[in-house]
Design an enzyme around this catalytic site. Sequence first.
Site, PDB file in Angstrom:
ATOM      1  N   GLU A   1       9.684   1.300  10.977  1.00 22.81           N
ATOM      2  CA  GLU A   1      11.109   2.479  10.828  1.00 22.81           C
ATOM      3  C   GLU A   1       9.644   3.685  10.708  1.00 22.81           C
ATOM      4  OE1 GLU A   1      12.254   5.143   9.702  1.00 22.81           O
ATOM      5  OE2 GLU A   1      13.040   4.345   7.725  1.00 22.81           O
TER       6      GLU A   1
ATOM      7  N   LYS B   1       0.243  -1.367   0.252  1.00 22.46           N
ATOM      8  CA  LYS B   1       0.114  -0.348  -0.094  1.00 22.46           C
ATOM      9  C   LYS B   1       0.592   1.260   0.026  1.00 22.46           C
ATOM     10  CE  LYS B   1      -2.575   3.296   2.469  1.00 22.46           C
ATOM     11  NZ  LYS B   1      -2.231   4.145   1.501  1.00 22.46           N
TER      12      LYS B   1
ATOM     13  N   CYS C   1      13.402  10.713   6.570  1.00 25.44           N
ATOM     14  CA  CYS C   1      13.302  10.085   7.799  1.00 25.44           C
ATOM     15  C   CYS C   1      14.305  10.207   8.652  1.00 25.44           C
ATOM     16  CB  CYS C   1      13.230   9.089   8.160  1.00 25.44           C
ATOM     17  SG  CYS C   1      13.361   7.500   7.102  1.00 25.44           S
TER      18      CYS C   1
ATOM     19  N   GLU D   1       9.445  15.638  15.385  1.00 22.80           N
ATOM     20  CA  GLU D   1       9.668  15.247  14.639  1.00 22.80           C
ATOM     21  C   GLU D   1       8.977  16.601  13.620  1.00 22.80           C
ATOM     22  OE1 GLU D   1       9.154  11.859  12.312  1.00 22.80           O
ATOM     23  OE2 GLU D   1      10.722  11.993  11.487  1.00 22.80           O
TER      24      GLU D   1
HETATM   25  P1  ADP Z   1       3.439  10.104   6.811  1.00 23.98           P
HETATM   26  O1  ADP Z   1       3.422  11.483   7.826  1.00 23.98           O
HETATM   27  O2  ADP Z   1       4.362   9.858   6.423  1.00 23.98           O
HETATM   28  O3  ADP Z   1       2.732  10.534   6.020  1.00 23.98           O
HETATM   29  P2  ADP Z   1       2.287   8.043   7.964  1.00 23.98           P
HETATM   30  O4  ADP Z   1       2.259   7.342   9.038  1.00 23.98           O
HETATM   31  O5  ADP Z   1       0.997   9.188   7.697  1.00 23.98           O
HETATM   32  O6  ADP Z   1       3.525   9.369   7.790  1.00 23.98           O
HETATM   33  O7  ADP Z   1       1.694   7.453   6.344  1.00 23.98           O
HETATM   34  C1  ADP Z   1       2.578   6.851   6.150  1.00 23.98           C
HETATM   35  C2  ADP Z   1       1.465   5.350   5.676  1.00 23.98           C
HETATM   36  O8  ADP Z   1       0.987   4.199   6.216  1.00 23.98           O
HETATM   37  C3  ADP Z   1       0.728   5.679   4.237  1.00 23.98           C
HETATM   38  O9  ADP Z   1       0.397   5.215   2.827  1.00 23.98           O
HETATM   39  C4  ADP Z   1       0.000   5.626   5.243  1.00 23.98           C
HETATM   40  O10 ADP Z   1      -1.477   5.875   3.956  1.00 23.98           O
HETATM   41  C5  ADP Z   1      -0.843   4.954   5.853  1.00 23.98           C
HETATM   42  N1  ADP Z   1      -1.986   5.227   6.866  1.00 23.98           N
HETATM   43  C6  ADP Z   1      -2.298   6.216   7.779  1.00 23.98           C
HETATM   44  N2  ADP Z   1      -3.176   6.091   8.416  1.00 23.98           N
HETATM   45  C7  ADP Z   1      -2.972   5.157   8.222  1.00 23.98           C
HETATM   46  C8  ADP Z   1      -4.091   3.847   8.936  1.00 23.98           C
HETATM   47  N3  ADP Z   1      -4.637   4.157  10.475  1.00 23.98           N
HETATM   48  N4  ADP Z   1      -3.322   2.763   8.854  1.00 23.98           N
HETATM   49  C9  ADP Z   1      -2.794   2.096   8.659  1.00 23.98           C
HETATM   50  N5  ADP Z   1      -2.173   2.739   7.347  1.00 23.98           N
HETATM   51  C10 ADP Z   1      -2.446   3.979   7.571  1.00 23.98           C
END
Ligand code: ADP
Length: 492
Positions: free
Chosen positions: A263, A187, A298, A396
């Site tokens: 990570e 995903k 990161c 961060e």
């Molecule tokens: P960033 O701050 O880099 O956007 P996120 O942690 O929000 O980091 O997003 C990283 C990944 O996690 C993306 O692919 C996002 O779609 C996914 N993501 C965000 N929310 C959820 C959730 N509740 N459950 C699973 N995956 C998620």
Amino acid sequence: MQDKIDQLRTLSVSPQALFIDGAWRPPVDGAAMDVISPIDGSRLTTIADAGAEDVDRAVVAARRAFEKGSWSRTAPAERKKVLLKIAELIEKNALELAVLGVRDNGTEISMALKAEPGSAAGTFRYYAEAIDKVYGEIAPTADNILGLIHREPVGVVAAIVPWNFPMMIGAWKIAPALAAGNSVVLKPAEGASLTLLRLAALCAEAGLPDGVLNVVTGRGAVSGEALGLHMDIDVLAFTGSGPVGRRLLEYSARSNLKRVYLELGGKSPNIVFADAPDLDQAAKVSAYGIFRNSGQVCVAGSRLLVEKSIHAEFSEKVAGIATAMRVGDPLQLSTEAGAISSAIQLEKNLGHVDRALAEGALLRTGGTRTLEETGGYYMRPAVFDVTPSMMLAREEVFGPILSIIPFKTESEALEIANATEYGLASAVWTSNLSRAHRMVRGIRAGVVHVNTYGGSDNSVPLGGVKQSGNGHDKSLHALDKYVDLKTAWIQL
Ligand code: ADP
């Protein structure tokens, strides 16, 4: 090369479907999301917004492929051929992939070329070459027993990846997982799915059997959550934010206890002692170590700790480099920092600047929106003087914002460096060999650079300690995440 980039940037991108079981499929409910280019705020195309049912179809396809064995049970040397072919196809299409990715997430092309297709091809090649060279074990048992330790693929791996380096980070997870014989459901992030969809097509072209790699796009809170809660995923590998990492652990606990590797973020200290071998070089590398890809890295060195005796002079040097940095159109080869990935992210960054000013941090340069007339999302790199207790020194940011903190002694530097919940990257600049080794031992982080920042290759692991995560990407150690150990205890 600039001519070719200028041509590629004008190509239209067709609406994207999901890649499930070797074919492009619309989501069950037909939902789609706009892809907005951060370069100019225009609508580039749409991606499918997968729901739980689509995720389930992908997992079922992945499991079916795994059970069938046309990938999972082939000889590693056979898998190697396909993985090498994938690397070759990525390289062949590198410029096209890099431009597509930059239109999607705004990284400057000079960096994207190396860090995205360049790195992904290298990662596929590394695990292709490795997989027919790792062995199981024979245990040192009593003479009448044969104890064998098999390394078996876990089954179905889900990979959830972020938008800052989708191909590089995607490959860090997909390549070792596939090499070990697993099926994968990937995903990508909402803001950077296009290159990974293209990668799926290249994997199919290279001969990866149907169902072995599936790509579901859409919202994290929907398709990401569905993956996290799925009962038939064995391992979930994630790169992204701490709050989402926490959720994934909860999803695992609420579902099938799938193994979760995280990570997460960092607040990495970059420590410059007065005896650094070359302060001009240290200033330049330190500035680049935070401002490339607009700080959306990161491992970015977001806390610059500078020995008091050189603090004023060194901070000026870094601020000067930041002021002179070429921020702008990420598809120009000469650009040093491209666009911020999205309007939301730009807002967050500007909010951090406002909060830092309100807290009394001293702004040396930058911190403002720029090039607004393009319709895109750009920001001048910001350099702040802060104290260790300020928000900017602790949270961060994930943007082009550097915090400088002075220190007097080695032990104070170490104390400030470790006063964070994170532990991802770090650096020490010194000519004193003993001090360098003391700092390497003392800093709690997954990597300590000495007299440089960033730069590594597939042979060394990347992972965090403390709340920066668990498990490792890259190196042979990454394979451990995607295998189960099985003991055969044989009475002779
Ligand atoms: P960033 O701050 O880099 O956007 P996120 O942690 O929000 O980091 O997003 C990283 C990944 O996690 C993306 O692919 C996002 O779609 C996914 N993501 C965000 N929310 C959820 C959730 N509740 N459950 C699973 N995956 C998620």
